[in-house]
Design a protein around this motif. Structure first.
Motif, PDB file in Angstrom:
ATOM      1  N   HIS A 147     -26.388 -46.662  -0.644  1.00 27.51           N
ATOM      2  CA  HIS A 147     -27.629 -47.367  -0.965  1.00 27.51           C
ATOM      3  C   HIS A 147     -28.122 -48.233   0.187  1.00 27.51           C
ATOM      4  O   HIS A 147     -27.350 -48.705   1.001  1.00 27.51           O
ATOM      5  N   GLU A 188     -24.056 -57.660   1.452  1.00 29.16           N
ATOM      6  CA  GLU A 188     -23.046 -57.517   0.393  1.00 29.16           C
ATOM      7  C   GLU A 188     -21.675 -57.906   0.933  1.00 29.16           C
ATOM      8  O   GLU A 188     -21.258 -57.424   1.979  1.00 29.16           O
ATOM      9  N   HIS A 222     -25.349 -48.421   3.279  1.00 29.85           N
ATOM     10  CA  HIS A 222     -23.893 -48.373   3.117  1.00 29.85           C
ATOM     11  C   HIS A 222     -23.515 -47.548   1.899  1.00 29.85           C
ATOM     12  O   HIS A 222     -24.338 -47.224   1.062  1.00 29.85           O
TER      13      HIS A 222
HETATM   14 FE   LIG Z   1     -23.030 -51.917  -2.141  1.00 31.95          FE
END
Ligand SMILES: [Fe+2]
Length: 386
Positions: free
Chosen positions: A302, A309, A338
């Motif tokens: 995504h 994150e 990622h």
């Molecule tokens: Fe993620």
């Protein structure tokens, strides 16, 4: 802020007389947030709570600075916090900041003695996640015992100290200058946690109020404006005979979080546990996986273009990542796509359950790394996705 609590003796109406049997008049302290607009707690002290005088501040941790973060290529990063040089000492000194921005400071702590003074963080709420160890948080509102796999919340401005037990300690902390709260979608219009929330009021461990305490300690360290300031009290600061309000410390066992499972993979928002300005804290706990016969349980690659994150790994086998272990901290910055490690996507097909345990944050703003953080970087991590 879970709900209102009352402990000890309080008068029938705020800001009215509360005397002891011998006629002694007790003193209010209104601990308020957002000026006088937000949640508050009212404490009743035996002595005047505002008589502490400036003293030297002999405790505190190193405040991270952006000037310490050197320009580096945008990349997925992995830091092995297990390999940090263990600083030890009391929690107030042991904190090692790792990743930070204006909204959160993520740190590791390996304390090995109790705080010898009281502490009030005037800059931020503190949320700890206890990987190993445990102990007691002591405050004027009572004691909160905590142990492995507990979150521990300490509200901004609360005078307290942390007393680790004799076991090895490994804590991850999130300092939240914008405050920490439960995501608002988990509340009903009365403020109660909804029946479909991933936790209930009963899941939180509240302070055990034991009345006024005199531990013989008179010194207080206050953190304000990214500096530590010392104060000395002429009396015991925890001289509280009662209190009520919604601002108090608590512990929440991460395994009390009730995970959701879908026909197909659900996005991280379903794991949302706590919210702060510019970040959502999510709990990944053991659970069954998606039940569509063709489901790919592993997270899809995504581009979450608005979020960095971060994942702190606490146990189990993490479905999508290889080469990470307990204590690992991964940072996937916004700006690059990622996803899972090679083989993990296909390998997850047909999987029925996961035993992963992790704390994840999505942050709105880019996170900077401290020198300590960079010192334990796994330099091969980005390339491991090729
Ligand atoms: Fe993620």
């Amino acid at each position: 802020m879970i709900d209102r609590m009352q402990a000890g003796r309080v008068p029938a109406k705020p800001h009215t007389v509360l005397r002891d049997a011998d006629g002694h008049l007790n003193h209010e302290e209104c601990l308020t947030r957002d000026g006088f607009d937000g949640p508050f707690t009212i404490l009743y002290h035996r002595d005047r709570p505002h008589v502490a005088m400036p003293a030297s501040a002999a405790h505190g941790w190193e405040i991270p600075s952006r000037s310490d973060d050197e320009p580096r290529p945008l990349a997925r990063r992995h830091y092995r916090t297990q390999q940090l040089a263990r600083r030890g000492g009391p929690p107030l000194d042991a904190r090692v900041p790792l990743l930070f921005n204006d909204d959160v400071v993520l740190s590791a702590l390996h304390p090995d003695e109790p705080d010898p003074v009281y502490f009030a963080n005037g800059d931020a709420d503190d949320l700890y996640f206890v990987l190993e160890g445990g102990g007691v948080l002591r405050s004027a509102l009572g004691d909160v015992p905590f142990g492995p796999r507990d979150y521990l919340y300490v509200p901004r401005g609360l005078i307290h100290r942390l007393i680790p037990n004799d076991r090895p300690q490994s804590w991850f902390s999130i300092e939240c200058p914008g405050g920490l709260w439960l995501p608002r979608q988990w509340r009903n219009e009365a403020g109660q946690l909804r029946m479909d929330a991933p936790y209930s009021h009963r899941d939180f461990r509240r302070p055990e109020f034991l009345g006024p305490r005199d531990e013989g300690l008179r010194d207080l360290v206050v953190k304000r404006a990214a500096a530590f300031h010392g104060f000395h009290y002429p009396h015991a600061p925890l001289d509280v005979i009662g209190w009520d309000g919604t601002v108090y410390p608590w512990a929440f066992p991460i395994l009390n979080f009730q995970p959701r499972v879908g026909l197909t993979h659900l996005p991280p928002t379903v794991h949302g546990t706590f919210a702060t300005r510019g970040a959502l804290v999510c709990s990944f706990v053991p659970r069954p996986l998606d039940f569509h016969p063709q489901a790919i349980p592993c997270p899809y690659p995504h581009s979450s273009v608005g979020c960095d994150e971060v994942i702190f790994y606490a146990g189990g086998n993490f479905t999508s990542r290889k080469g990470v272990g307990v204590g690992s901290l991964s940072h996937h910055p916004a700006g690059i796509i990622h996803g899972p490690h090679p083989g993990a996507y296909e390998g997850s097909i047909g999987a029925r359950a996961t035993d992963e345990l992790a704390v994840m944050l999505d942050t709105t703003h880019h996170l900077h790394a401290t020198r300590d953080c960079r010192s334990v970087e796994d330099a091969d991590y980005h390339a491991s996705f090729a």
